[in-house]
Write an enzyme that holds these catalytic residues in place. Structure first.
Site, PDB file in Angstrom:
ATOM      1  N   GLY A 220     -11.156  13.089  20.834  1.00 58.38           N
ATOM      2  CA  GLY A 220     -12.071  12.987  21.917  1.00 58.38           C
ATOM      3  C   GLY A 220     -13.348  11.790  21.974  1.00 58.38           C
TER       4      GLY A 220
ATOM      5  N   THR B 182       6.303  -6.459   2.167  1.00 57.16           N
ATOM      6  CA  THR B 182       7.566  -6.139   1.298  1.00 57.16           C
ATOM      7  C   THR B 182       8.652  -6.935   2.072  1.00 57.16           C
ATOM      8  OG1 THR B 182       6.518  -4.167   0.899  1.00 57.16           O
ATOM      9  CG2 THR B 182       8.831  -4.213   0.615  1.00 57.16           C
TER      10      THR B 182
ATOM     11  N   ASP C 161      -0.124   1.734   8.840  1.00 55.47           N
ATOM     12  CA  ASP C 161      -0.524   1.127   9.679  1.00 55.47           C
ATOM     13  C   ASP C 161       0.375   1.181  11.021  1.00 55.47           C
ATOM     14  OD1 ASP C 161      -2.494   0.221   7.957  1.00 55.47           O
ATOM     15  OD2 ASP C 161      -1.929  -1.804   7.648  1.00 55.47           O
TER      16      ASP C 161
ATOM     17  N   ARG D 200       0.574  -4.903  -5.054  1.00 52.41           N
ATOM     18  CA  ARG D 200       0.800  -6.059  -4.307  1.00 52.41           C
ATOM     19  C   ARG D 200       0.941  -7.185  -5.203  1.00 52.41           C
ATOM     20  NH1 ARG D 200      -0.582  -4.175   0.755  1.00 52.41           N
ATOM     21  NH2 ARG D 200      -2.277  -2.755   0.729  1.00 52.41           N
ATOM     22  N   SER D 201       2.026  -7.876  -5.385  1.00 53.90           N
ATOM     23  CA  SER D 201       2.550  -9.004  -6.394  1.00 53.90           C
ATOM     24  C   SER D 201       2.457 -10.253  -5.861  1.00 53.90           C
ATOM     25  CB  SER D 201       3.927  -8.707  -6.719  1.00 53.90           C
ATOM     26  OG  SER D 201       4.293  -9.720  -7.530  1.00 53.90           O
TER      27      SER D 201
ATOM     28  N   GLY E  57       0.962  -1.432  -0.120  1.00 59.04           N
ATOM     29  CA  GLY E  57       0.038  -0.047   0.137  1.00 59.04           C
ATOM     30  C   GLY E  57       0.931   1.130   0.182  1.00 59.04           C
TER      31      GLY E  57
ATOM     32  N   GLY F  33      -5.861   0.134   9.169  1.00 63.71           N
ATOM     33  CA  GLY F  33      -4.829  -0.427   9.941  1.00 63.71           C
ATOM     34  C   GLY F  33      -4.824  -1.879  10.147  1.00 63.71           C
ATOM     35  N   ARG F  34      -5.596  -2.437   8.988  1.00 60.22           N
ATOM     36  CA  ARG F  34      -5.623  -3.848   9.127  1.00 60.22           C
ATOM     37  C   ARG F  34      -5.558  -4.592  10.424  1.00 60.22           C
ATOM     38  NH1 ARG F  34      -3.930  -6.481   4.015  1.00 60.22           N
ATOM     39  NH2 ARG F  34      -2.472  -4.836   3.634  1.00 60.22           N
TER      40      ARG F  34
ATOM     41  N   GLY G 290       5.590  -1.876   3.608  1.00 61.34           N
ATOM     42  CA  GLY G 290       5.384  -2.606   4.677  1.00 61.34           C
ATOM     43  C   GLY G 290       5.695  -4.245   5.128  1.00 61.34           C
TER      44      GLY G 290
ATOM     45  N   THR H  87       4.297   2.410   5.418  1.00 63.25           N
ATOM     46  CA  THR H  87       2.899   1.986   5.640  1.00 63.25           C
ATOM     47  C   THR H  87       2.228   2.767   6.735  1.00 63.25           C
ATOM     48  OG1 THR H  87       1.428   0.263   6.487  1.00 63.25           O
ATOM     49  CG2 THR H  87       3.628  -0.005   7.355  1.00 63.25           C
TER      50      THR H  87
HETATM   51  O1  F6P Z   1      -1.447  -1.503   4.662  1.00 60.79           O
HETATM   52  C1  F6P Z   1      -2.028  -0.496   4.566  1.00 60.79           C
HETATM   53  C2  F6P Z   1      -3.590  -0.534   4.342  1.00 60.79           C
HETATM   54  O2  F6P Z   1      -4.051   0.679   3.810  1.00 60.79           O
HETATM   55  C3  F6P Z   1      -4.407  -1.344   5.269  1.00 60.79           C
HETATM   56  O3  F6P Z   1      -4.526  -0.200   6.403  1.00 60.79           O
HETATM   57  C4  F6P Z   1      -5.566  -1.863   4.711  1.00 60.79           C
HETATM   58  O4  F6P Z   1      -5.841  -2.888   5.349  1.00 60.79           O
HETATM   59  C5  F6P Z   1      -4.942  -2.132   3.486  1.00 60.79           C
HETATM   60  O5  F6P Z   1      -3.868  -1.530   3.133  1.00 60.79           O
HETATM   61  C6  F6P Z   1      -5.808  -2.022   2.255  1.00 60.79           C
HETATM   62  O6  F6P Z   1      -5.444  -2.512   1.314  1.00 60.79           O
HETATM   63  P1  F6P Z   1      -5.867  -2.382  -0.299  1.00 60.79           P
HETATM   64  O7  F6P Z   1      -5.600  -0.924  -0.585  1.00 60.79           O
HETATM   65  O8  F6P Z   1      -5.100  -3.304  -1.236  1.00 60.79           O
HETATM   66  O9  F6P Z   1      -7.162  -2.777  -0.191  1.00 60.79           O
END
Ligand code: F6P
Length: 325
Positions: A192, A111, A134, A78-79, A17, A177-178, A108, A132
């Site tokens: 808040g 990778t 996250d 993402r490969s 990402g 944040g996966r 991330g 990343t």
């Molecule tokens: O790893 C970054 C991130 O934005 C995560 O927070 C999220 O779960 C994921 O990538 C989403 O991935 P994609 O853009 O491939 O749907």
């Protein structure tokens, strides 16, 4: 004292990402390579470009004008092909064909896992930069893009508060944040929020749902849910409704807006520092190492220790309890 090692041709790519600050890191790399008299190439689209031999020259002047831009000049992907040995072998052939003798990757945990697998068939040095939103990589306090993503989330949650308070509504806001709750904790405390749900903590959902269903009807009630939380926005919403069908509730998923936008000042500076130190680390003869930042000091961590386990720490989890979570 390690000897300075002479590299003739370094290649860099961004992978996984995208995250705000990747262009700043590329700028740091291109400037340090230029100063050291090293040829530098960019590989487009992450591991996909490595497999396809998609190399481009990197222009320092162009990157200078992109430090403030989100996304990545080199594009990313993402490969799936790199997960196969055949894919990695093709990538190796391309490195050899182009006389590339060192590689820098910005990305991330996926990778880094890719680099670790690649190191089994390829002995050229790799350096990784944690990029990343996250913030889920150990060996660094902050990953590139996290600060910007939190700022974007905060800006949007502030807006949601305006409408939530005008209607006296419950809002469930899902942030990215996966499997990591860092964005949720920082954006929730910073706005808040009334409740923050993260994957790392065993929260008392029953209590939370009761609080939300009995909220003060002259006020709003804002719940921040990390996308990896086991309850999830929809189930939390239906449980609140089950308990009190009169609750006026909306769900907002912030989604990919958190990945885009101009990097924060912190991410611009972090990108430049990590980019420069990545090249310096190669010149010191290091390999298979991630550059990161701990206590505001640049530091190095071997890849095999860079595992995806940087979870919201105990101090932050205790902090959540003080704020009613
Ligand atoms: O790893 C970054 C991130 O934005 C995560 O927070 C999220 O779960 C994921 O990538 C989403 O991935 P994609 O853009 O491939 O749907």
């Amino acid at each position: 004292m390690m000897k300075n090692r002479k590299h003739r041709h370094i290649a860099v790519f961004t992978s996984g990402g995208d995250s705000p600050g990747m262009n700043a890191a590329l700028y740091g790399i291109v400037k340090k390579a230029e100063q050291s008299g090293i040829r530098l190439s960019g590989i487009r689209k992450g591991y996909e470009g490595l497999i396809d031999g998609d190399l481009v020259p990197l222009d320092a002047h162009k990157l200078q004008k992109m430090v403030h831009r989100g996304g990545t000049l080199l594009k990313t992907a993402r490969s799936k092909r790199f997960l196969t040995l055949e894919g990695r072998q093709r990538a190796l052939e391309n490195l050899q064909k182009n006389d590339i003798d060192a590689l820098i990757a910005i990305g991330g945990d996926g990778t880094f896992k890719g680099l670790l697998a690649f190191s089994e068939i390829c002995d050229i040095p790799f350096i990784g930069i944690p990029g990343t939103i996250d913030n889920d990589i150990s060996g660094t306090d902050y990953t590139l893009g996290f600060d910007s993503a939190v700022n974007t989330a905060i800006e949007n949650i502030d807006k949601i508060r305006d409408t939530a308070e005008s209607h006296n509504r419950v809002f469930i806001v899902e942030v990215m944040g996966r499997d990591s709750g860092y964005i949720a904790v920082h954006s929730g405390l910073g706005t808040g929020a009334d409740a923050i749900l993260i994957p790392e903590s065993g929260q008392d959902f029953v209590q939370l749902i009761k609080r939300a269903s009995n909220y003060d009807r002259e006020d709003a009630f804002i719940v921040i849910v990390s996308e990896g939380d086991e309850l999830g926005a929809e189930i939390a919403a239906s449980k609140i409704k089950e308990l009190n069908p009169d609750v006026d509730l909306r769900i907002t998923k912030l989604g990919h807006v958190q990945r885009g936008g101009n990097p924060s000042a912190t991410d611009r500076m972090l990108g430049i520092r990590l980019g420069v130190v990545a090249v310096e680390t190669l010149l010191l003869g290091r390999k298979n190492t991630m550059v990161g930042i701990l206590n505001n000091q640049l530091c190095l961590t071997p890849f095999d220790q860079v595992v995806k386990q940087h979870q919201v720490n105990d101090e932050l989890q205790e902090l959540l309890k003080i704020f009613g979570n």
